[in-house]
Design an enzyme around this catalytic site. Sequence first.
Site, mmCIF file in Angstrom:
data_model
loop_
_atom_site.group_PDB
_atom_site.id
_atom_site.type_symbol
_atom_site.label_atom_id
_atom_site.label_comp_id
_atom_site.label_asym_id
_atom_site.label_seq_id
_atom_site.Cartn_x
_atom_site.Cartn_y
_atom_site.Cartn_z
ATOM 1 N N LYS A 26 0.841 -1.145 0.020
ATOM 2 C CA LYS A 26 0.050 0.124 -0.123
ATOM 3 C C LYS A 26 0.831 1.366 0.004
ATOM 4 O O LYS A 26 0.599 2.068 -0.573
ATOM 5 C CB LYS A 26 -1.073 -0.168 1.090
ATOM 6 C CG LYS A 26 -2.050 -1.103 1.212
ATOM 7 C CD LYS A 26 -2.877 -1.358 2.347
ATOM 8 C CE LYS A 26 -3.563 -2.480 2.301
ATOM 9 N NZ LYS A 26 -4.362 -2.868 3.488
ATOM 10 N N GLN A 65 -4.789 -1.463 9.633
ATOM 11 C CA GLN A 65 -4.554 -2.706 8.925
ATOM 12 C C GLN A 65 -5.344 -3.903 9.968
ATOM 13 O O GLN A 65 -4.933 -4.059 11.136
ATOM 14 C CB GLN A 65 -3.194 -2.858 8.703
ATOM 15 C CG GLN A 65 -2.785 -4.283 8.068
ATOM 16 C CD GLN A 65 -3.317 -4.371 6.695
ATOM 17 O OE1 GLN A 65 -3.198 -3.355 5.750
ATOM 18 N NE2 GLN A 65 -3.791 -5.540 6.135
ATOM 19 N N ASP A 109 -11.006 2.461 4.051
ATOM 20 C CA ASP A 109 -11.421 1.081 3.630
ATOM 21 C C ASP A 109 -12.939 0.973 3.447
ATOM 22 O O ASP A 109 -13.331 -0.073 2.952
ATOM 23 C CB ASP A 109 -10.879 0.273 4.912
ATOM 24 C CG ASP A 109 -9.521 -0.302 4.561
ATOM 25 O OD1 ASP A 109 -9.028 -0.511 3.465
ATOM 26 O OD2 ASP A 109 -8.929 -0.806 5.409
HETATM 27 C C1 BQF Z 1 -1.417 -10.188 -5.671
HETATM 28 C C2 BQF Z 1 -5.648 -9.073 2.780
HETATM 29 C C3 BQF Z 1 -6.334 -11.334 3.489
HETATM 30 C C4 BQF Z 1 -6.435 -10.566 5.064
HETATM 31 C C5 BQF Z 1 -6.115 -9.155 5.256
HETATM 32 C C6 BQF Z 1 -1.308 -7.980 -4.632
HETATM 33 C C7 BQF Z 1 -2.211 -7.913 -2.190
HETATM 34 C C8 BQF Z 1 -2.294 -9.148 -2.114
HETATM 35 C C9 BQF Z 1 -2.069 -9.883 -3.242
HETATM 36 C C10 BQF Z 1 -2.490 -7.134 -1.124
HETATM 37 C C11 BQF Z 1 -5.098 -8.479 1.527
HETATM 38 C C12 BQF Z 1 -4.907 -9.080 0.245
HETATM 39 C C13 BQF Z 1 -4.577 -7.054 1.912
HETATM 40 C C14 BQF Z 1 -1.611 -9.419 -4.449
HETATM 41 C C15 BQF Z 1 -4.094 -6.405 0.773
HETATM 42 C C16 BQF Z 1 -4.702 -8.009 -0.729
HETATM 43 O O1 BQF Z 1 -0.358 -9.928 -6.531
HETATM 44 O O2 BQF Z 1 -2.099 -11.084 -5.794
HETATM 45 C C17 BQF Z 1 -1.686 -7.208 -3.353
HETATM 46 O O3 BQF Z 1 -1.669 -6.163 -0.421
HETATM 47 N N1 BQF Z 1 -3.858 -7.097 -0.279
HETATM 48 C C18 BQF Z 1 -4.825 -6.440 3.145
HETATM 49 O O4 BQF Z 1 -4.436 -5.255 3.358
HETATM 50 O O5 BQF Z 1 -5.250 -7.402 4.138
HETATM 51 C C19 BQF Z 1 -5.736 -8.567 4.006
HETATM 52 C C20 BQF Z 1 -6.160 -10.529 2.551
#
Ligand code: BQF
Length: 297
Positions: free
Chosen positions: A54, A98, A121
């Site tokens: 992010k 987060q 969010d």
């Molecule tokens: C990719 C998230 C579960 C629980 C809390 C790119 C992200 C992930 C994958 C990413 C996620 C999942 C995020 C890929 C943010 C998505 O290339 O496939 C980016 O950063 N995510 C989160 O903040 O909290 C989570 C999944």
Amino acid sequence: MSASILDGIKVAEKVRELVASDVSEWVQKGNRAPKLQVVLVGSNPASHSYVNAKTKACNEVGVESDTLVLPDTISHNELEEVIYSYNADINTDGILVQLPLPTHIPQLAAIEAIDHRKDVDGFHPMNVGRLTIGQPSFKPCPPAGILELLDYYSIPTKGKHAVVIGASNIVGTPMSVLLSRESGGAKSTVTICHKFTRDITRHTIDADILIVAAGSPGLITGPMVKEGVVVIDVGINRVADHNREKGYRLTGDCDFDSVSKKASWITPVPGGVGPMTVAMLMKNTLLAAKKSLYPGK
Ligand code: BQF
């Protein structure tokens, strides 16, 4: 049929380019750069890697970001005080706590502590409620990113049967709302499946659009879907892989090999919904800075 790929890396890049040019226009007009405040509690490695993704995106689009890392011994009162201080800070446009939080901190209380006008969010009940009744609001990033992806590839949704697997507050529930709404939504007919659904194949086999957000690797297999289905795999599961440097690889909730043989379109994992999720956060942060959703409040 063999599925075409819904390329989340490519479309996320387009979204970031658009946001970057809007940000630069906004700053050129004499405004300060949008600012995102990230609050990260504890040392969950996945959370740290999401926050890194992010803040990297922020840098790319010209959004200022700051990450406050707090120990997981922090009390929920202390966390809420921190959030209040960012609510009051006129130089903070967006606040992102987060998730997941350590289990001793009630997640909803932390979300409700955020000023809804800074809730990029889209998890605050004010935004959830407004989304549900079709009013302007911050949209949760994963569902917003999925709609953006369908729109980019001109995939028809009106009158289609969309089946959503998983009813979480972050993905499944807001996704089903956005898919079903007649105005400002995808105009689909929606079925939601969850852990109490009996015989999920009965539902998945009828889907024109299948959104899978169950958090269960390989849950959906080829025989469970209809020929030509559009499959959106929201699952991000770490599975052990000793051939990889990190000792794991990411995999979705679909058995890609068998499902992609029948689907017309499919999102890969990684490189599908994940990158879109991060890109939509940039869009929301710019909206927060412009105060366009909640003017005069
Ligand atoms: C990719 C998230 C579960 C629980 C809390 C790119 C992200 C992930 C994958 C990413 C996620 C999942 C995020 C890929 C943010 C998505 O290339 O496939 C980016 O950063 N995510 C989160 O903040 O909290 C989570 C999944």
